[in-house]
Design an enzyme around this catalytic site. Structure first.
Site, PDB file in Angstrom:
ATOM      1  CB  SER A 129      -0.923  -0.107   1.037  1.00 33.09           C
ATOM      2  OG  SER A 129      -1.553   1.201   1.185  1.00 33.09           O
ATOM      3  CG  HIS A 187      -4.703  -0.715   4.280  1.00 28.60           C
ATOM      4  ND1 HIS A 187      -5.136  -0.383   2.615  1.00 28.60           N
ATOM      5  CD2 HIS A 187      -3.967   0.516   4.667  1.00 28.60           C
ATOM      6  CE1 HIS A 187      -4.276   0.995   2.599  1.00 28.60           C
ATOM      7  NE2 HIS A 187      -3.605   0.950   3.593  1.00 28.60           N
ATOM      8  CD  GLU A 191      -7.448   3.393   0.279  1.00 29.45           C
ATOM      9  OE1 GLU A 191      -7.676   3.612  -0.881  1.00 29.45           O
ATOM     10  OE2 GLU A 191      -6.596   2.737   0.493  1.00 29.45           O
TER      11      GLU A 191
END
Length: 470
Positions: A129, A187, A191
C-alpha cells in the site's frame, strides 16, 4: 553467473517504482513484461549506474537470479497470477519463492500457497500500500503465506518499506496462507470508510454551512495539524486548494466514484464471518449510489426534501464536526479490527494487531497519527475485543459524543447525505446497548419458521419453540 537479487514480473508504474526502490536499497532486479516497448522505454530513461536489467523471457529471468530465487509479481489480480505461476513452476527449483504483490483476493492466496508448496516451492501473498509514490519511496508491506520464505525475503522487503520515525519498518510477517492479503483487504476497506467520512464532512461544510473553498481549505489545514493528521486529510486540503482557470478543479469532477473491488471483498468477508462492518459497508454502497448519476439527476426533480439552512455558530459546529469525524473514525477502525479478529479465529491465524497498526503507520494510504494510538491500545491489552473499550478511545468517544450527535441530527434534519457518519453513531449505540430488539426478531422467526429462541430466565444454549397461534 547469477547476479540479481530478485526477478520482477510486471512493468507498470508500480512495478517500475518497486524495481527502483529495490535497486536503491542494494537489491538489483531483473524485469520481465510482455510489453517489450514499455520495458525498453523504462530502461532507456534510467541512469546508466542503476542496476536494473530486462529479461527476454521467463527462463532468462530465472537464470539470472541468486538462490533461493525470488520472483515478485506485480500483475493484475486474478487469472494472470495463476497463468504466470504455471509458467514459473517448471523452471524453478525447490525452495525458490514466488511473491504476489498485487491486490489478490485472500482466498486465492490461500489456494495458491497450498498449490505452490505442493510443487516444492514457497509462496508469499503480500499487500503493498502507498500507491506509485509509496512503491518508489517506501510502501507499507503486509506479507503472508509460506513462513519458511520469510527469512529469505525479510531483509529486502523491510529495506524498501516505509519507516516509522525513520527507523521501524512498516513491514512485518502477518500470518499463514492468505493472512497478508486479508489484512491488506481490511486496510482498503478502512480506506473506503475514511474517504467517505471525509467526503461527508466536506459536503456538510459546503452545503450546510456554506463555506467557501478557501474556508474549507483552512479547516482541513488546521485538522491536519492536530489529532486528525493523516495522509487523506492532507491530500483533501491540497485538492480543495487546487484551482483551474481560477476555480476549484474539484467542482468540475463528475460525482460518480469508482472502485476496484477490495472494499466489496471486505464487506463480503464480514457477511461470511458475521462481523458487523456497517460503516465500511455504507462506504461501499455510497460509491454504488454515486454511480447512479442519471437516475439521481432525474430523481432530484421529483423527490423533495428540506433545503439546508444553518442558523447556528459555524465555528462551534466545525469543532463539533471535527469531533464527529474523529469518533466515527474510531468506529471504522474498531469494526475493521473486529473483522480481523473473527478471521484469525476462523482461519487459524495469529495476527499481531499492534504490529498491523504499526505497518499502517507509514507508507500506506490510511497512514495517520491515529494509528499510533491503536498500537498503544493493543500494547496495553493484546486481547482487546473492541477499540471502543480501550481507555483512550473510550474517553475520546465520551468527549465527542454530544458533538457527534449534534452533527448527525442537524445534518439529517437538513437533508444532508451522511451514510457513514450516521452509521458510525448507530453502531456505537447498538454496541453500548445491553438490550436490543432482537428478542422480538427471534419471536418473529420462531412464529413463521419454528427457528426457536433462547430465554433470559434459562441457561444459554437451551432453545425453545412456541406454538404462537395456539
Amino acid at each position: 553467473m547469477s547476479t540479481f537479487s530478485l526477478g520482477l514480473i510486471g512493468a507498470g508504474v508500480m512495478g517500475q517504482n518497486l524495481a527502483l526502490n529495490f535497486e536503491s536499497k542494494g537489491f538489483p532486479a531483473i524485469i520481465y513484461d510482455t510489453d517489450k516497448a514499455k520495458l525498453t522505454k523504462f530502461i532507456e530513461g534510467l541512469d546508466k549506474s542503476i542496476k536494473i536489467k530486462i529479461a527476454d523471457n521467463l527462463q532468462n529471468l530465472v537464470s539470472e537470479l541468486t538462490s533461493p530465487k525470488k520472483i515478485f509479481l506485480m500483475v493484475p489480480a486474478g487469472n494472470a497470477v495463476d497463468e504466470i505461476i504455471e509458467k514459473l513452476v517448471p523452471v524453478l527449483n525447490p525452495g525458490d519463492i514466488i511473491i504476489d504483490g498485487g491486490n489478490s483476493n485472500f482466498n486465492d492466496t490461500t489456494r495458491r500457497t497450498k498449490y505452490v508448496e505442493s510443487k516444492g516451492l514457497l509462496f508469499i501473498g503480500t499487500g503493498v500500500s502507498g500507491g506509485e509514490e509509496g512503491a518508489l519511496k517506501g510502501p507499507s508491506i503486509m506479507p503472508g503465506g509460506s513462513y519458511k520464505a520469510w527469512e529469505h525475503v525479510k531483509p529486502m522487503l523491510q529495506a524498501i518499506s516505509a519507516k516509522v520515525d525513520g527507523v521501524t519498518p512498516c513491514c512485518e510477517w502477518v500470518g499463514e496462507d492468505g493472512a497478508g492479503h486479508f489484512v491488506k483487504m481490511v486496510h482498503n476497506g478502512i480506506e473506503y470508510g475514511d474517504m467517505q467520512l471525509i467526503c461527508e464532512a466536506y459536503q456538510i461544510m459546503k452545503d450546510l454551512l456554506g463555506l467557501s473553498y478557501e474556508e474549507m481549505y483552512t479547516v482541513f489545514k488546521e485538522w491536519n495539524e492536530g489529532e486528525l493528521s493523516s495522509y487523506l486529510i492532507e491530500i483533501t486540503r491540497d485538492i480543495l486548494n487546487f484551482k483551474e482557470n481560477g476555480k476549484p478543479l474539484v467542482e468540475n469532477i463528475l460525482d460518480t466514484a469508482g472502485q476496484k473491488g477490495t472494499g466489496k471483498w471486505t464487506v463480503i468477508s464480514s457477511l461470511d464471518l458475521g462481523a458487523p462492518l456497517t460503516l465500511i459497508g455504507e462506504a461501499v454502497y455510497a460509491r454504488a449510489l454515486s454511480s447512479l448519476k442519471d437516475e439521481r439527476v432525474s430523481a432530484s426533480q421529483v423527490l423533495m426534501g428540506p433545503k439546508p439552512a444553518f442558523n447556528g455558530n459555524k465555528k462551534i459546529f466545525i469543532d463539533d464536526l471535527q469531533k464527529a469525524l474523529y469518533a466515527s473514525k474510531i468506529v471504522s477502525y474498531a469494526q475493521g479490527y473486529v473483522l480481523m479478529r473473527y478471521a484469525a479465529k476462523e482461519y487459524g491465524w495469529k495476527l499481531n494487531n499492534g504490529g498491523i497498526a504499526l505497518m499502517w503507520r507509514g507508507g500506506c494510504i490510511i497512514r495517520s497519527v491515529f494509528l499510533g494510538k491503536i498500537k498503544e491500545a493493543f500494547d496495553r491489552n493484546p486481547d482487546l475485543t473492541n477499540l471502543l473499550l480501550d481507555p483512550f478511545f473510550k474517553e475520546k468517544i465520551e468527549q465527542s459524543q454530544e458533538s457527534w450527535r449534534r452533527v448527525v441530527s442537524t445534518s439529517i434534519a437538513n437533508g444532508i447525505w451522511i451514510p457513514a457518519l450516521a452509521s458510525a453513531l448507530t453502531y456505537f449505540d447498538g454496541y453500548r446497548n445491553d438490550r436490543l430488539p432482537a428478542n422480538l426478531l427471534q419471536a418473529q422467526r420462531d412464529y413463521f419458521g419454528a427457528h426457536t429462541y433462547e430465554r433470559v430466565d434459562q441457561p444459554r444454549g437451551k432453545f425453545f419453540h412456541t406454538k404462537w397461534t395456539n
